[in-house]
Write a protein that holds these residues in place. Sequence first.
Motif, short mmCIF file in Angstrom:
data_model
loop_
_atom_site.label_atom_id
_atom_site.label_comp_id
_atom_site.label_asym_id
_atom_site.label_seq_id
_atom_site.Cartn_x
_atom_site.Cartn_y
_atom_site.Cartn_z
N ILE A 163 110.93 37.20 22.88
CA ILE A 163 111.54 36.88 24.18
C ILE A 163 110.94 35.57 24.67
CG2 ILE A 163 111.95 37.65 26.52
CD1 ILE A 163 113.31 39.37 24.45
N LYS A 164 111.79 34.58 24.85
CA LYS A 164 111.34 33.28 25.32
C LYS A 164 112.07 32.92 26.61
CE LYS A 164 109.98 31.25 20.90
NZ LYS A 164 110.12 30.08 19.99
N LYS A 165 111.40 32.18 27.44
CA LYS A 165 111.99 31.72 28.70
C LYS A 165 112.73 30.42 28.45
CE LYS A 165 108.53 33.89 31.68
NZ LYS A 165 107.50 33.68 32.74
N VAL A 166 114.04 30.47 28.63
CA VAL A 166 114.88 29.30 28.41
C VAL A 166 115.22 28.69 29.76
CG1 VAL A 166 117.06 28.48 27.47
CG2 VAL A 166 115.82 30.31 26.32
N ARG A 167 114.95 27.42 29.91
CA ARG A 167 115.22 26.69 31.16
C ARG A 167 116.47 25.86 30.98
NH1 ARG A 167 109.84 27.40 30.76
NH2 ARG A 167 108.68 27.89 32.69
N ALA A 168 117.42 26.05 31.89
CA ALA A 168 118.69 25.34 31.81
C ALA A 168 119.27 25.20 33.22
CB ALA A 168 119.67 26.07 30.91
N PRO A 169 120.14 24.19 33.45
CA PRO A 169 120.78 24.06 34.77
C PRO A 169 121.60 25.30 35.10
CG PRO A 169 121.05 22.06 33.48
CD PRO A 169 120.48 23.07 32.56
N LYS A 170 121.69 25.61 36.39
CA LYS A 170 122.46 26.77 36.81
C LYS A 170 123.94 26.62 36.52
CE LYS A 170 119.43 28.43 40.50
NZ LYS A 170 119.33 28.77 41.94
N ALA A 171 124.45 25.41 36.58
CA ALA A 171 125.88 25.17 36.34
C ALA A 171 126.04 23.81 35.71
CB ALA A 171 126.69 25.26 37.64
N ALA A 172 127.16 23.63 35.05
CA ALA A 172 127.45 22.34 34.42
C ALA A 172 127.99 21.37 35.46
CB ALA A 172 128.47 22.53 33.30
N PRO A 198 115.07 34.83 30.70
CA PRO A 198 114.47 35.42 29.49
C PRO A 198 115.55 35.67 28.45
CG PRO A 198 113.75 36.56 31.48
CD PRO A 198 114.89 35.68 31.89
N THR A 199 115.36 35.15 27.27
CA THR A 199 116.36 35.23 26.22
C THR A 199 115.72 35.77 24.95
OG1 THR A 199 117.50 33.31 27.16
CG2 THR A 199 118.10 33.95 24.92
N GLU A 200 116.39 36.69 24.31
CA GLU A 200 115.91 37.23 23.03
C GLU A 200 116.30 36.28 21.91
OE1 GLU A 200 116.03 41.61 21.90
OE2 GLU A 200 117.54 40.79 20.53
N ILE A 201 115.32 35.84 21.17
CA ILE A 201 115.53 34.87 20.11
C ILE A 201 115.11 35.50 18.78
CG2 ILE A 201 114.88 32.61 19.19
CD1 ILE A 201 114.45 31.66 22.01
N VAL A 202 115.98 35.41 17.80
CA VAL A 202 115.71 35.91 16.45
C VAL A 202 115.41 34.70 15.56
CG1 VAL A 202 116.59 37.19 14.47
CG2 VAL A 202 117.20 37.90 16.79
N GLU A 203 114.21 34.66 15.03
CA GLU A 203 113.80 33.57 14.16
C GLU A 203 113.53 34.12 12.76
OE1 GLU A 203 110.37 31.92 15.97
OE2 GLU A 203 111.48 30.87 17.55
N GLU A 204 114.07 33.46 11.77
CA GLU A 204 113.83 33.87 10.39
C GLU A 204 113.67 32.62 9.55
OE1 GLU A 204 117.16 35.84 8.57
OE2 GLU A 204 118.57 35.02 10.05
#
Length: 705
Positions: A163-172, A198-204
Motif C-alpha cells: 500500500i503506497k500513498k499516491v499524490r495526485a491533483p484532485k481534478a484535471a 492509499p493505493t494497492e500496488i502489485v510489484e513483480e
Amino acid sequence: MVNGSEQITQADVELVPLLDPLYTDDAAVELTIQDARKARVFLDQKQWNLNWREADVLFQSPRTNQSFEGSTVARANVSRFTVAKHTNSLVPAMKTGIFYEMPPFLIRPRPATSQRTARAKTALYGALLDDAKFEDTSELALESMTTFGTVIVKAGWRKDVSIKKVRAPKAAPVKMKLPFGGELMVHTKESNEIAVRPTEIVEEGLTYEMCELGSVLVDPTWKTPNALHTGAKYIVHVSYPTYTDLDKLREQAVFDEDGKQVGGYDIPDEEELKAFFFTHEQNAGAPSQVQLNLGGQNYSIHHAQNDEEPGSAAPTERPIQMLERWDATYVYAVLVPDGGDRGVLIRKEEHDLPFLPFFSANFWNIPNAGWGIGTGRLAGSDQRIEKGVVDALLDLLSAICNPMYARARGANVPTQQIRQRLGGIVDVDTGPGQSVRDAFGVIEQVKIPSEIFPTLQMAAQSAQSTTGADEAFTQGSLPPRGGSSAARTATGAGGIIAANAGKIQGPVGHFVKGILLPLIQLLEHFVKSKMSLEKIREILGRELGDAFQLDAQNFYESEDRFECLAGAHLAAKKAMAQALPLMVQIFENMPLIQQLNATGYVVDVRLLLEMFMEVSEWKDARELIRQMTPQEEQKWKANNPGLQKLQAQTAAIGARHQAKSAEIDQQNEADLAKQMLGKASDEAALWDERKWDREAIEKSEFAPA
C-alpha cells in the motif's frame, strides 16, 4: 520438528520417472540437513587450499605492532595493497567490457520471431534487469570473483503487494477549444490541490543477489567451472531470515484456481509466528567456518556483523537459520531454530525451472574443480615479497638515521643511553694519549643492498603479468624507466593493449557464460510463466511508448538465442560506430533505393537514426523522434511549399471540375427543357388532330342524332 540425523529409509523415497526421487516430508528435512552438513564439511576443509581468508587479509592489508627484540623500538610495518590495487584496476575494465551498453545482451531472433518481438523482449528484459539492480550487484560480484577467484549469485522471482500513498491533483484542468483551432488549458482550484490516496500496488520482477562465500553449500562432486546451474546435483543455501522476512515470504505462496496452495512457502499465521519469536530465545546456529573466517568475527580486518548475530534488540529481528535445498526437480526449505539437527519443513515444491537458480563465475579456472583462483592468491606472494622488502629497507634506513655507538670499557664516558639531539653535547674524559673517538664513537653504518630495488620491481612486474593488471594500460600509471620500448610506437602499444585485453577477456567470458546469459534465459522463463500480460504491456508502454503494439502470440511462441557483445567483442561498439557512415553512404545511393523499392523493400530511416543514438549512447531517442501534435502538423502543412503547391493544384483541378460540372448541368437542363417543349408540342398537335377528327365525325351523315 523432525530430527534431521535420522536415517532415510526405503519407505521415505518414491521413484518418479524422468524426475529426481520424491521424499516424504520427514525425509525431506533429513535430506536437507544431512546434505548441508556434508557440503559444509567439504567446503570448510578446502577453504585453506583456496586461500580465501588469506586473500581477504591481503586485500585489506592490516597493520600489526612489532618491535625489535629486547627493546620497545617499533619495527617498520607498512601496508601494501597489491591485491586491492589489481582488483580495483581489473574490475572497472571488466565491467566496462560487459556493460558498455544497456541492456548488456543481444537477441538473435529465429526465423519464427519477428523483429518487433525481439525489440519488445530487449526493452522488457532490460527494464527488469534495471529494477533488479543488475549492474550494481554485478559489480560487487566481479569484485568478489576477482579477489577470491569465484562468485556465486542467486536469481528468483518476486511478487509483492504493498500500500503506497499516491499524490495526485484532485481534478484535471479544464480544456477549452479556441475558435481558430487548438486548446487552452485552464487550471482550477481543484486541479491545483493535491489529494493523497492509499493505493494497492502489485510489484513483480526479478530478484538478483550475490551470495557470500560459505552461505551456498554446493554438492562436493561439482567440478564444472562457470556452470553451477547445470553442473551441481544439489545446492543448499543457508540464510538467516527474521520475523519480517518470513512474514514477507507468506506473500510468495502460489495458489491454483480452486484456492489451494500448490507452491511457495507454508508460513504459520502471524500470531503463531510472533509467539514463536517472543517465547524462544533460540540460537540461530553457527554458519560455516568459511563465513566465520570471512565475517565480522575476524577482528584483524573489517567486515559487517555476521547474519546469525542479532543486529537489534527487537525480538522480531532475531534471526533464525533456514536451509533451502535445490535440485533439478524439487526445492525444500527447512527452518532450524537452534542451528542443530532438528528442523521444520516450510516448503516442498516441484519447481519448473530449466536449471538451478544459482550461477557462478571464476577469475581463473582450476582443472577438475568448480572453484577458481583470484588475485588474492595470484598476487599474494608478490605482495608479501614487496611488503617484506620494503619493511626491511625501512628498518635499514632507520638504523642509518639512528646509528649505534661504541664506548671503551673503563673509559670515563656516559654509562647510560643518551638520545641524539640537535646541538647536544656529551662530556667524555679521555686517558693519556687517547682521543675522543678512541673512547666513544659511532659504529660503522650498514649499507643498503643494491639488490633491493630490482627485487621490488620484479615483484611488481610478476604480479602484473600474472593477474593482467598492467601498470600502463590497466592501472593508468606510467611505469618506471628501464622497461620495454615496445610501447613507444603505435604498433607496439596496440599489440600490448590487445594482449592485455586478451587477459581480461578470460574472466569476462567466464562471467558472461556462467552468469549473464543463463540469467537472461531464466528471466525469459520467469516472464513467460509468471508475469501477467497486463504487466508486460505496462512495462513496454513505459519503455517504448503507448503506441507500441505487442504481438502476444509471437512473443510467447518465440524461442530466441541470447548473446553478449563482450569478451572477444570488447571493440564491437567501436566497429559499429565506424561502419555507420559507410551505411549512410550506401543508403544515399538512389539506384539502390529504387531497386529496393522495385522489389518491395524500403529503408527505415527512423531505425537508422535509432542506431546512431544507440552507438553514441544517447538515451533520448523517444523524445527526439516522436509524433507531431495537431498544431505542429497544421503548421507544417501551412509552411510546406510542396504541400502548398499540391494544394493549389488540387484547388485548380477542383475549380475546373466544378466549372465542367456546371457546364454539364446547364447542357442537361437545356436538353431537358428542349425535350419537355418538344413533348408538349407533340401533345398539342395530337390534341388538335383528335379535335379535328371529332368535328369531322359530328358533321358527317353518320353522326348520332
